[in-house]
Write a protein that holds these residues in place. Structure first.
Motif, PDB file in Angstrom:
ATOM      1  N   GLY A 146       0.787  -1.217   0.000  1.00  0.00           N
ATOM      2  CA  GLY A 146       0.000   0.000   0.000  1.00  0.00           C
ATOM      3  C   GLY A 146       0.821   1.269   0.000  1.00  0.00           C
ATOM      4  O   GLY A 146       0.279   2.381   0.013  1.00  0.00           O
ATOM      5  N   ILE A 147       2.124   1.140  -0.037  1.00  0.00           N
ATOM      6  CA  ILE A 147       3.029   2.295  -0.069  1.00  0.00           C
ATOM      7  C   ILE A 147       3.141   2.785  -1.512  1.00  0.00           C
ATOM      8  O   ILE A 147       3.203   1.970  -2.447  1.00  0.00           O
ATOM      9  CB  ILE A 147       4.415   1.882   0.474  1.00  0.00           C
ATOM     10  CG1 ILE A 147       4.326   1.643   1.981  1.00  0.00           C
ATOM     11  CG2 ILE A 147       5.480   2.939   0.171  1.00  0.00           C
ATOM     12  CD1 ILE A 147       5.568   1.032   2.569  1.00  0.00           C
ATOM     13  N   PRO A 148       3.164   4.111  -1.739  1.00  0.00           N
ATOM     14  CA  PRO A 148       3.390   4.607  -3.107  1.00  0.00           C
ATOM     15  C   PRO A 148       4.711   4.041  -3.648  1.00  0.00           C
ATOM     16  O   PRO A 148       5.774   4.251  -3.051  1.00  0.00           O
ATOM     17  CB  PRO A 148       3.472   6.129  -2.921  1.00  0.00           C
ATOM     18  CG  PRO A 148       2.698   6.391  -1.671  1.00  0.00           C
ATOM     19  CD  PRO A 148       2.949   5.219  -0.787  1.00  0.00           C
ATOM     20  N   HIS A 149       4.632   3.322  -4.753  1.00  0.00           N
ATOM     21  CA  HIS A 149       5.827   2.631  -5.215  1.00  0.00           C
ATOM     22  C   HIS A 149       5.884   2.532  -6.731  1.00  0.00           C
ATOM     23  O   HIS A 149       4.856   2.662  -7.424  1.00  0.00           O
ATOM     24  CB  HIS A 149       5.897   1.223  -4.619  1.00  0.00           C
ATOM     25  CG  HIS A 149       4.829   0.305  -5.153  1.00  0.00           C
ATOM     26  ND1 HIS A 149       3.609   0.133  -4.526  1.00  0.00           N
ATOM     27  CD2 HIS A 149       4.785  -0.503  -6.262  1.00  0.00           C
ATOM     28  CE1 HIS A 149       2.875  -0.722  -5.208  1.00  0.00           C
ATOM     29  NE2 HIS A 149       3.564  -1.126  -6.273  1.00  0.00           N
ATOM     30  N   ALA A 150       7.092   2.277  -7.204  1.00  0.00           N
ATOM     31  CA  ALA A 150       7.327   1.967  -8.615  1.00  0.00           C
ATOM     32  C   ALA A 150       8.341   0.838  -8.660  1.00  0.00           C
ATOM     33  O   ALA A 150       9.450   0.966  -8.120  1.00  0.00           O
ATOM     34  CB  ALA A 150       7.851   3.186  -9.363  1.00  0.00           C
ATOM     35  N   ILE A 151       7.945  -0.274  -9.253  1.00  0.00           N
ATOM     36  CA  ILE A 151       8.849  -1.400  -9.446  1.00  0.00           C
ATOM     37  C   ILE A 151       9.454  -1.260 -10.836  1.00  0.00           C
ATOM     38  O   ILE A 151       8.731  -1.292 -11.838  1.00  0.00           O
ATOM     39  CB  ILE A 151       8.113  -2.739  -9.294  1.00  0.00           C
ATOM     40  CG1 ILE A 151       7.563  -2.887  -7.877  1.00  0.00           C
ATOM     41  CG2 ILE A 151       9.036  -3.901  -9.640  1.00  0.00           C
ATOM     42  CD1 ILE A 151       6.651  -4.087  -7.692  1.00  0.00           C
ATOM     43  N   LEU A 152      10.753  -1.095 -10.892  1.00  0.00           N
ATOM     44  CA  LEU A 152      11.454  -0.873 -12.153  1.00  0.00           C
ATOM     45  C   LEU A 152      12.219  -2.139 -12.526  1.00  0.00           C
ATOM     46  O   LEU A 152      12.991  -2.666 -11.726  1.00  0.00           O
ATOM     47  CB  LEU A 152      12.419   0.312 -12.027  1.00  0.00           C
ATOM     48  CG  LEU A 152      11.812   1.610 -11.473  1.00  0.00           C
ATOM     49  CD1 LEU A 152      12.875   2.710 -11.423  1.00  0.00           C
ATOM     50  CD2 LEU A 152      10.620   2.052 -12.300  1.00  0.00           C
ATOM     51  N   ARG A 153      12.005  -2.592 -13.758  1.00  0.00           N
ATOM     52  CA  ARG A 153      12.641  -3.824 -14.232  1.00  0.00           C
ATOM     53  C   ARG A 153      13.553  -3.499 -15.412  1.00  0.00           C
ATOM     54  O   ARG A 153      13.150  -3.618 -16.579  1.00  0.00           O
ATOM     55  CB  ARG A 153      11.578  -4.828 -14.663  1.00  0.00           C
ATOM     56  CG  ARG A 153      10.667  -5.306 -13.538  1.00  0.00           C
ATOM     57  CD  ARG A 153       9.547  -6.155 -14.106  1.00  0.00           C
ATOM     58  NE  ARG A 153       8.799  -6.871 -13.078  1.00  0.00           N
ATOM     59  CZ  ARG A 153       7.749  -7.651 -13.346  1.00  0.00           C
ATOM     60  NH1 ARG A 153       7.320  -7.778 -14.596  1.00  0.00           N
ATOM     61  NH2 ARG A 153       7.134  -8.290 -12.368  1.00  0.00           N
ATOM     62  N   PRO A 154      14.796  -3.086 -15.138  1.00  0.00           N
ATOM     63  CA  PRO A 154      15.695  -2.746 -16.240  1.00  0.00           C
ATOM     64  C   PRO A 154      16.110  -3.993 -17.027  1.00  0.00           C
ATOM     65  O   PRO A 154      16.242  -5.087 -16.469  1.00  0.00           O
ATOM     66  CB  PRO A 154      16.912  -2.127 -15.535  1.00  0.00           C
ATOM     67  CG  PRO A 154      16.487  -1.887 -14.124  1.00  0.00           C
ATOM     68  CD  PRO A 154      15.404  -2.866 -13.830  1.00  0.00           C
ATOM     69  N   PRO A 211      -1.324   9.429  -9.392  1.00  0.00           N
ATOM     70  CA  PRO A 211      -1.589   8.028  -9.752  1.00  0.00           C
ATOM     71  C   PRO A 211      -0.700   7.515 -10.874  1.00  0.00           C
ATOM     72  O   PRO A 211      -0.499   6.302 -11.002  1.00  0.00           O
ATOM     73  CB  PRO A 211      -3.068   8.046 -10.172  1.00  0.00           C
ATOM     74  CG  PRO A 211      -3.342   9.465 -10.575  1.00  0.00           C
ATOM     75  CD  PRO A 211      -2.481  10.312  -9.691  1.00  0.00           C
ATOM     76  N   ALA A 212      -0.149   8.421 -11.688  1.00  0.00           N
ATOM     77  CA  ALA A 212       0.709   7.989 -12.791  1.00  0.00           C
ATOM     78  C   ALA A 212       2.032   7.426 -12.296  1.00  0.00           C
ATOM     79  O   ALA A 212       2.734   6.732 -13.035  1.00  0.00           O
ATOM     80  CB  ALA A 212       0.973   9.162 -13.741  1.00  0.00           C
ATOM     81  N   ALA A 213       2.359   7.737 -11.025  1.00  0.00           N
ATOM     82  CA  ALA A 213       3.646   7.296 -10.490  1.00  0.00           C
ATOM     83  C   ALA A 213       3.502   6.339  -9.318  1.00  0.00           C
ATOM     84  O   ALA A 213       4.499   6.007  -8.681  1.00  0.00           O
ATOM     85  CB  ALA A 213       4.467   8.518 -10.052  1.00  0.00           C
ATOM     86  N   ASN A 214       2.310   5.892  -9.039  1.00  0.00           N
ATOM     87  CA  ASN A 214       2.066   5.023  -7.889  1.00  0.00           C
ATOM     88  C   ASN A 214       1.594   3.643  -8.319  1.00  0.00           C
ATOM     89  O   ASN A 214       0.802   3.497  -9.259  1.00  0.00           O
ATOM     90  CB  ASN A 214       1.020   5.645  -6.950  1.00  0.00           C
ATOM     91  CG  ASN A 214       1.581   6.833  -6.186  1.00  0.00           C
ATOM     92  OD1 ASN A 214       2.803   6.988  -6.089  1.00  0.00           O
ATOM     93  ND2 ASN A 214       0.700   7.665  -5.657  1.00  0.00           N
ATOM     94  N   ALA A 215       2.084   2.634  -7.613  1.00  0.00           N
ATOM     95  CA  ALA A 215       1.694   1.242  -7.863  1.00  0.00           C
ATOM     96  C   ALA A 215       1.889   0.871  -9.325  1.00  0.00           C
ATOM     97  O   ALA A 215       1.014   0.267  -9.958  1.00  0.00           O
ATOM     98  CB  ALA A 215       0.247   1.015  -7.428  1.00  0.00           C
ATOM     99  N   VAL A 216       3.070   1.236  -9.875  1.00  0.00           N
ATOM    100  CA  VAL A 216       3.370   0.924 -11.273  1.00  0.00           C
ATOM    101  C   VAL A 216       4.519  -0.075 -11.330  1.00  0.00           C
ATOM    102  O   VAL A 216       5.393  -0.105 -10.458  1.00  0.00           O
ATOM    103  CB  VAL A 216       3.755   2.202 -12.062  1.00  0.00           C
ATOM    104  CG1 VAL A 216       2.577   3.147 -12.142  1.00  0.00           C
ATOM    105  CG2 VAL A 216       4.966   2.898 -11.450  1.00  0.00           C
ATOM    106  N   THR A 217       4.490  -0.903 -12.364  1.00  0.00           N
ATOM    107  CA  THR A 217       5.575  -1.840 -12.645  1.00  0.00           C
ATOM    108  C   THR A 217       5.966  -1.638 -14.097  1.00  0.00           C
ATOM    109  O   THR A 217       5.134  -1.852 -15.000  1.00  0.00           O
ATOM    110  CB  THR A 217       5.142  -3.295 -12.402  1.00  0.00           C
ATOM    111  OG1 THR A 217       4.766  -3.457 -11.024  1.00  0.00           O
ATOM    112  CG2 THR A 217       6.279  -4.255 -12.720  1.00  0.00           C
TER     113      THR A 217
END
Length: 443
Positions: A146-154, A211-217
């Motif tokens: 539930g934390i504002p996050h972005a999972i980045l998969r380089p 919302p464009a930067a939250n809970a994104v993968t």
């Protein structure tokens, strides 16, 4: 950048690594207040008073929360990762357990913090190694937090520096070596490290509720399909080795190299060719960067732009050529000292003792001296074999070899002109140990 955004503080965990170091420095150049954290920085890496050496992996959630709160952190970037279990490396502890503590720390910090996590491409049903399965477990924890996050998969990260797999591909490009057909055809989409940093910067400029930067993968990589063979060919073009005839490595040689790398890993070394690395290489690097590109407006740098934009410098070429040779040098020196001592102690003890006896050593001293010098040689080889003690072993080897040369010049000068020139050959061995000592650094 407006003043409000410029005051946002970014905590980069793993700031001594390939990605973490570049991100930390690049964010500072862009005007952000970036604090780099690592267990240890090399003197050349610690470029700012904002770089902190902390035992990050042993810190509990309360200590991490205090760090975030006291430093008034707005964005936490986690770049920590290890390839394979071994001495000092635990994939589950680094990838999953630490992330669990970090999420608790962010929740308990009392601050509105965005979490950016560096993960790996692919899906759970493709995960076969402890490296990938623990990375995916961390993703699930983050998604459920539930934390504002972005999972980045380089994808395969191309950077000015080289480490691990990126160094290995450069080394293959510098030599007339070709991977087997199946491995060469493996999909292998790259990303420039500048694009990873640009993504972190974009996230740092967004409001916490955006919302464009939250809970994104997001998959971070160039959209154009490319293979592992294409990546190596691009480095060959940069090195000027495209014209060289190539020898295709048999598949079993990769497996043998992986097992050898696993053995070296147990001795504390971190070679890029290990069983996990080969398994992940054969899996490939693929993804769909469309959502990342649409959200951030970033146009990914292509491999041709990242590598082909400039010709390789002489330091690039030297590093690539020496990277594989370094492992051979270390291994050969360890074997040289261990085997030479073993031969003198076990196989040719009498012959070795006779040399001392023939040159006037007291009879009561001959056998103990032969045993002591043999055990000393073997100890030097063992010290060189282990990463933690390699520097001590190399320095000891240089000192002992010089001692042998000086002692022989004083006590047995005729050995300098014996037909096989054993003492004369000690000089190049000393130079080789000095070269190994100078190339021990990994970062």
């Amino acid at each position: 950048m407006n003043s409000e955004v410029a005051t946002r503080k970014i905590l980069v965990l793993g700031a001594s690594g390939l990605i973490g170091r570049f991100i930390t420095d690049d964010l500072r150049l862009q005007g952000f207040q970036a604090i780099g954290v690592a267990r240890h920085f090399e003197p050349s890496q610690k470029t700012s008073a904002s770089d902190l050496e902390l035992p990050i992996m042993s810190m509990d959630a309360a200590s991490l929360a205090r760090l975030i709160r006291e430093r008034e952190i707005d964005v936490v970037v986690n770049c920590l990762g290890v390839l394979q279990d071994g001495p000092g490396s635990d994939t589950r502890a680094v990838h999953r357990d630490f992330v669990e503590r970090l999420l608790a720390a962010i929740r308990d910090s009392g601050r509105a913090v965005r979490f950016a996590h560096i993960s790996i491409p692919g899906t759970a049903d493709e995960d076969r190694t402890a490296f990938s399965t623990t990375k995916r477990e961390a993703e699930r924890l983050i998604a459920a937090s539930g934390i504002p996050h972005a999972i980045l998969r380089p994808g395969f990260v191309v950077a000015p520096a080289a480490y691990g797999g990126s160094a290995m591909l450069r080394a293959l490009a510098a030599f007339p070596l070709q991977l087997p057909g199946d491995e060469s055809a493996t999909p292998f989409q790259p990303v420039a490290v500048e694009d990873v940093s640009a993504t972190i910067a974009w996230l740092a400029t967004r409001d916490i509720g955006d919302p464009a930067a939250n809970a994104v993968t997001w998959d971070l990589m160039q959209p154009q399909p490319i293979t592992l063979g294409n990546v190596i060919d691009q480095f060959r073009w940069s090195f000027g080795t495209s014209h060289m005839p190539r020898i295709t490595l048999p598949g079993f040689l990769l497996n043998l190299g992986a097992r050898s790398g696993d053995l070296a890993n147990r001795l504390g070394w971190m070679p890029p060719m290990r069983s996990t690395a080969i398994a992940e290489l054969r899996r490939g690097v693929t993804g769909d960067p469309a959502s990342w590109m649409a959200a951030t407006g970033i146009v990914p740098t292509t491999l041709a732009q990242a590598v082909g934009g400039h010709a390789a410098t002489i330091q690039d070429k030297w590093f690539a050529r020496l990277f594989l040779v370094k492992a051979l040098v270390i291994a050969s020196l360890a074997v040289f000292w261990i085997v030479s001592g073993f031969i003198s102690l076990v196989i040719s003890f009498s012959a070795a003792a006779d040399i001392l006896r023939a040159h006037g050593f007291p009879s009561w001293l001959v056998n103990p001296m032969t045993a002591i010098t043999s055990l000393m040689d073997m100890s030097i080889g063992v010290l060189i074999a282990f990463r933690r003690t390699a520097a001590v072993g190399l320095i000891a080897g240089i000192v002992v070899a010089l001692g042998y040369m000086v002692g022989a010049a004083i006590l047995t000068p005729d050995l300098w002109i014996e037909p096989l020139g054993a003492l004369v050959k000690t000089g190049p061995a000393i130079v080789l140990m000095f070269v190994a000592l100078l190339t021990l650094d990994n970062r």
